[in-house]
Design an enzyme around this catalytic site. Structure first.
Site, PDB file in Angstrom:
ATOM      1  N   CYS A 152       0.814  -1.212   0.000  1.00  0.00           N
ATOM      2  CA  CYS A 152       0.000   0.000   0.000  1.00  0.00           C
ATOM      3  C   CYS A 152       0.846   1.261   0.000  1.00  0.00           C
ATOM      4  O   CYS A 152       0.336   2.354  -0.241  1.00  0.00           O
ATOM      5  CB  CYS A 152      -0.949  -0.012   1.198  1.00  0.00           C
ATOM      6  SG  CYS A 152      -2.659  -0.279   0.714  1.00  0.00           S
ATOM      7  N   GLY A 188     -17.184   7.885  -0.165  1.00  0.00           N
ATOM      8  CA  GLY A 188     -15.998   7.597   0.633  1.00  0.00           C
ATOM      9  C   GLY A 188     -15.669   6.135   0.796  1.00  0.00           C
ATOM     10  O   GLY A 188     -14.531   5.782   1.097  1.00  0.00           O
ATOM     11  N   ASP A 189     -16.647   5.245   0.631  1.00  0.00           N
ATOM     12  CA  ASP A 189     -16.370   3.817   0.803  1.00  0.00           C
ATOM     13  C   ASP A 189     -15.650   3.270  -0.424  1.00  0.00           C
ATOM     14  O   ASP A 189     -15.870   3.705  -1.552  1.00  0.00           O
ATOM     15  CB  ASP A 189     -17.669   3.043   1.030  1.00  0.00           C
ATOM     16  CG  ASP A 189     -18.083   3.022   2.495  1.00  0.00           C
ATOM     17  OD1 ASP A 189     -17.362   2.388   3.273  1.00  0.00           O
ATOM     18  OD2 ASP A 189     -19.095   3.667   2.842  1.00  0.00           O
ATOM     19  N   ASP A 190     -14.798   2.260  -0.194  1.00  0.00           N
ATOM     20  CA  ASP A 190     -14.028   1.668  -1.282  1.00  0.00           C
ATOM     21  C   ASP A 190     -14.840   0.675  -2.089  1.00  0.00           C
ATOM     22  O   ASP A 190     -14.469   0.347  -3.216  1.00  0.00           O
ATOM     23  CB  ASP A 190     -12.785   0.968  -0.722  1.00  0.00           C
ATOM     24  CG  ASP A 190     -11.741   1.964  -0.241  1.00  0.00           C
ATOM     25  OD1 ASP A 190     -11.717   3.082  -0.770  1.00  0.00           O
ATOM     26  OD2 ASP A 190     -10.972   1.620   0.665  1.00  0.00           O
ATOM     27  N   GLY A 231      -9.856 -14.375 -14.292  1.00  0.00           N
ATOM     28  CA  GLY A 231      -8.912 -13.290 -14.091  1.00  0.00           C
ATOM     29  C   GLY A 231      -8.166 -12.954 -15.368  1.00  0.00           C
ATOM     30  O   GLY A 231      -8.574 -13.328 -16.475  1.00  0.00           O
ATOM     31  N   HIS A 232      -7.054 -12.263 -15.202  1.00  0.00           N
ATOM     32  CA  HIS A 232      -6.259 -11.833 -16.357  1.00  0.00           C
ATOM     33  C   HIS A 232      -4.799 -11.783 -15.933  1.00  0.00           C
ATOM     34  O   HIS A 232      -4.470 -11.352 -14.828  1.00  0.00           O
ATOM     35  CB  HIS A 232      -6.704 -10.455 -16.841  1.00  0.00           C
ATOM     36  CG  HIS A 232      -5.927  -9.959 -18.012  1.00  0.00           C
ATOM     37  ND1 HIS A 232      -6.145 -10.419 -19.292  1.00  0.00           N
ATOM     38  CD2 HIS A 232      -4.909  -9.060 -18.104  1.00  0.00           C
ATOM     39  CE1 HIS A 232      -5.305  -9.808 -20.126  1.00  0.00           C
ATOM     40  NE2 HIS A 232      -4.551  -8.987 -19.421  1.00  0.00           N
ATOM     41  N   ASP A 268     -11.379  -0.616   6.759  1.00  0.00           N
ATOM     42  CA  ASP A 268     -10.095  -1.278   6.988  1.00  0.00           C
ATOM     43  C   ASP A 268      -8.993  -0.250   6.831  1.00  0.00           C
ATOM     44  O   ASP A 268      -9.082   0.671   6.013  1.00  0.00           O
ATOM     45  CB  ASP A 268      -9.895  -2.466   6.051  1.00  0.00           C
ATOM     46  CG  ASP A 268      -9.965  -2.098   4.580  1.00  0.00           C
ATOM     47  OD1 ASP A 268     -10.667  -1.123   4.240  1.00  0.00           O
ATOM     48  OD2 ASP A 268      -9.346  -2.790   3.760  1.00  0.00           O
TER      49      ASP A 268
END
Length: 720
Positions: A400, A429-431, A520-521, A606
């Site tokens: 991060c 504001g929430d992810d 996925g990729h 989180d």
């Protein structure tokens, strides 16, 4: 493309962090081999140097003086470090097995796993004794034993040179602390049988002078809680029993398929085993043409030959033969700062021999503590304005710490537009987004991490838990995931190995969380990046950022400090034990914590890239409230405050700090802006329920604490 990294084509795996491998890593860091991917596997972040163990037991050295920091050394060498104990090797599949993680593929492997002095055939020793090898475990046990109160009685089993050194060191140390309850040295045969007559006489005299009781021809029948029982009926009372008798190889070698001699891997003059792509060095190896005793001097002198032959094995070069010397100088500690030297029958003893031994040992250890600082890349003479500022004065963090800053994101994205669809509920504001599909409410999120640790299994585990954090923070149950991977350029065989480790780990973590990976990729790039897009099923209520009320207590489920720790690790300035502990904390899932908090939390998030202060500020802004934070109550990862006090910061720190410029500037306060990877849950809960929730979290294995309280007022975070 000019300057693009060269592809990796061969895997070299070093099994064990013994002296030979440690020296190979140092030399490799000075001159890496293009195209080779180097891996070190060891159960501990540090390797203990045997030559200084008697000095540590006697009290002449501190515990840290004995340790080679494998985390720092692996970073210097550009090697990935896998923390785990190998329990097998598959010569057909070309894989190394470590419990709890996917197999590690290899093209060339080398073993330097040492020996053990455990005595599985001696009744009671496993329960009541501590082998002198492996050294790290013994050193920790001795340190605790030495610092206890009251008289202490110790028994050393095995009266060879190693046992005699330990017994004299113990007697000297305990006598100096007024704890000498007696040290006894036992042997089933003749003591010091492997030394010359002159040296044996001097050592026997020194054992007596140090007050060590020597019992020869002592057959042991049992090691119990009270001491050692002998076959003749005598009992030697003891508070500590250790074994320094003989040398046993690792049990798993017997199932390896390699040719062995009494359990030790047989090697030729080029240090190759019966499988020409598997080498073995140090005490775990037996040199068929030139057998030698188990001694560190041979391991050290094998290092340049092993390095040359490993490189030759993956480049097609000519290998070199290792020619061990016929005899070597033996320097034996005598408890106090005195030593005995023996070579070719000549024996000398005294304090000046100790000074010589101390010089040799400390010089050896300095090679790993004073690693050369590699020069930074030189910027082009002609370059655009601002390049030096944009590059910065330290490596860009991974995890991060590599995120774009909070202020930059807000400025670029601007106010969030109202959703154009009725099945999307806006959550400022929430992810994670809140969706309604067929009457079922779902949350959806996406997250990825730039590599910050070389072990892809650990990296993937942390990345998956990090991405799941947004789902858990809203009180939802993980549902499905897709994986997005960028792999470094490498051969097809190495790609397959890396993908197998990543996807095996990803499926395990997501499966344990209740989610399934559905696709996925994958693409190629300059470095590894691991990311996931996730959906979760909402329960009866959705916990967002915007419900905190004045009077609510603020809880945190994990300590902070991963950003500064991983930044320091990238710069070779972090203690290996700190990094191992931080990785373990980052890998702790928050699903159970979410289930405990979901019915009670008024707001929850989180703690990740914006740091604790930034994410608490998000709650304040969404809830229209302020927060009073008890700075001293905020839990910190081990080593984080030391590094912050020394001035180390993550590369994202400055952007995070700019969001609350009025907050005090101290090392502890600065850690509130440290970007976290796979951080804990930050929740506001009613004050009446806080203690009950903390109790439930603690019972579930979370180090959760109360760190503040919500207040009325404009959105801000104030410290107390």
């Amino acid at each position: 493309m000019i300057g693009a990294p060269l592809p990796l084509t061969r895997d070299i795996v070093l099994i064990g962090g013994g002296h030979t491998h440690a020296l190979v890593l140092r030399m490799w860091g000075m001159s890496p081999l293009a195209g080779a991917r180097l891996t070190l596997i060891d159960p501990s972040p540090k390797a203990t140097y045997s030559g200084m163990l008697p000095g540590f037991v006697a009290g002449h050295y501190g515990r840290d003086d004995l340790d080679i920091d494998l985390v720092r050394l692996a970073r210097f060498a550009g090697a990935r470090l896998i923390l785990g104990a190998v329990d097998g090797i598959d010569l057909v599949a070309r894989e190394v097995h470590v419990p709890g993680r996917p197999p590690i593929g290899f093209d060339i492997a080398s073993l330097d796993i040492g020996i053990t002095s455990a005595m599985p055939d001696l009744p009671g020793f496993a329960e009541h004794g501590i082998p002198a090898k492996p050294l790290g475990r013994f050193a920790a046990r001795w340190e605790a034993f030495r610092d206890e109160d009251g008289p202490a009685r110790a028994v050393v089993i095995g009266a060879g040179v190693a046992g005699a050194e330990l017994a004299m060191a113990m007697a000297y140390s305990l006598r100096g602390r007024d704890r000498n309850g007696g040290v006894t040295l036992l042997d089933h045969d003749r003591a010091l049988a492997g030394t010359g007559a002159g040296a044996r006489a001097r050592l026997l005299a020194e054992l007596s002078r140090q007050g060590v009781t020597l019992l020869e021809n002592a057959k042991i029948s049992l090691v119990g809680a009270e001491g050692v029982q002998l076959a003749d009926g005598r009992t030697i009372e003891a508070d500590l029993v250790t074994g320094a008798a003989g040398a046993r190889p690792a049990d798993w070698l017997s199932q390896s398929g390699l040719d062995l001699d009494h359990g030790f891997v047989t090697v030729d003059s080029r240090l190759r085993s019966s499988d020409p792509e598997v080498f073995a060095v140090g005490d775990c190896a037996h040199m068929v043409r030139n057998p030698r005793p188990k001694a560190g001097v041979y391991a050290v002198r094998q290092a340049p030959v092993l390095l040359h032959n490993l490189r030759a094995a993956v480049t097609g070069g000519q290998m070199r033969a290792y020619q061990p010397q016929k005899d070597y100088l033996k320097l034996i500690s005598l408890g106090q700062k005195s030593a005995l030297a023996e070579r070719l029958g000549l024996t000398l003893a005294g304090t000046w021999m100790w000074r010589w031994k101390d010089h040799i040992d400390t010089k050896f250890m300095r090679r790993f503590r004073e690693l050369p600082v590699m020069a930074a890349p030189v910027l082009p003479t002609e370059r655009t304005l601002g390049m030096a500022d944009a590059l910065g004065d330290k490596p860009m963090c991974g995890g991060c710490g590599a995120k774009v800053g909070r202020a930059t994101l807000r400025g670029a994205l601007g106010p969030e537009p109202a959703p154009a669809r009725e099945d999307i509920t806006p959550l400022p504001g929430d992810d994670a987004a809140l969706l309604t599909t067929g009457g079922v409410r779902q949350v959806m999120t996406s997250d990825h991490l730039r590599t910050f640790w070389g072990d892809w299994a650990v990296m993937t585990r942390v990345a998956a838990i990090h991405a799941l954090g947004d789902i858990w923070a809203m009180g939802a149950t993980p549902q499905v995931a897709t994986a997005t991977l960028i792999l470094p350029r490498q051969s097809n065989r190495l790609q397959a190995r890396m993908l197998a480790e990543i996807m095996t780990t990803a499926r395990e973590v997501m499966g344990q969380a209740g989610a399934a990976i559905v696709g996925g990729h994958t693409s190629l790039g300059d470095e590894l990046t691991v990311g996931f897009t996730l959906t979760g099923i909402c329960r009866d209520r959705v916990v967002t950022l915007g419900g905190a009320r004045a009077g609510d207590v603020v809880l945190l489920t994990k300590p902070i400090g991963s950003g500064v720790l991983m930044a320091a690790e990238m710069q070779g300035q972090a203690d290996g034990d700190w990094i191992a502990a931080a990785l373990e904390q980052m890998a702790q899932p928050q699903g159970a914590a979410s289930r405990i908090l979901v019915d009670h939390a008024t707001a929850m998030t989180d703690v990740t890239g914006f740091g604790l202060a930034g994410h608490l500020m998000n709650i304040c802004e969404a809830s229209g409230a302020s927060a009073r934070l008890d700075l001293d109550a905020v839990p910190l990862m081990e080593g984080a405050l030391d590094l912050a006090t020394a001035g180390l910061r993550s590369s994202l720190f400055a952007d995070n700090r700019a969001s609350l410029p009025e907050m005090e500037h101290t090392p502890r306060a600065d850690l509130l802006f440290d970007p976290q990877t796979a951080g804990g849950l930050l929740a506001s809960v009613p004050e009446a329920e806080a203690d009950t929730l903390l109790g439930a979290l603690s019972a579930a294995g979370y180090p959760a604490v109360r760190i503040g309280v919500m207040r009325e007022g404009p959105p801000r975070v104030v410290l107390t």
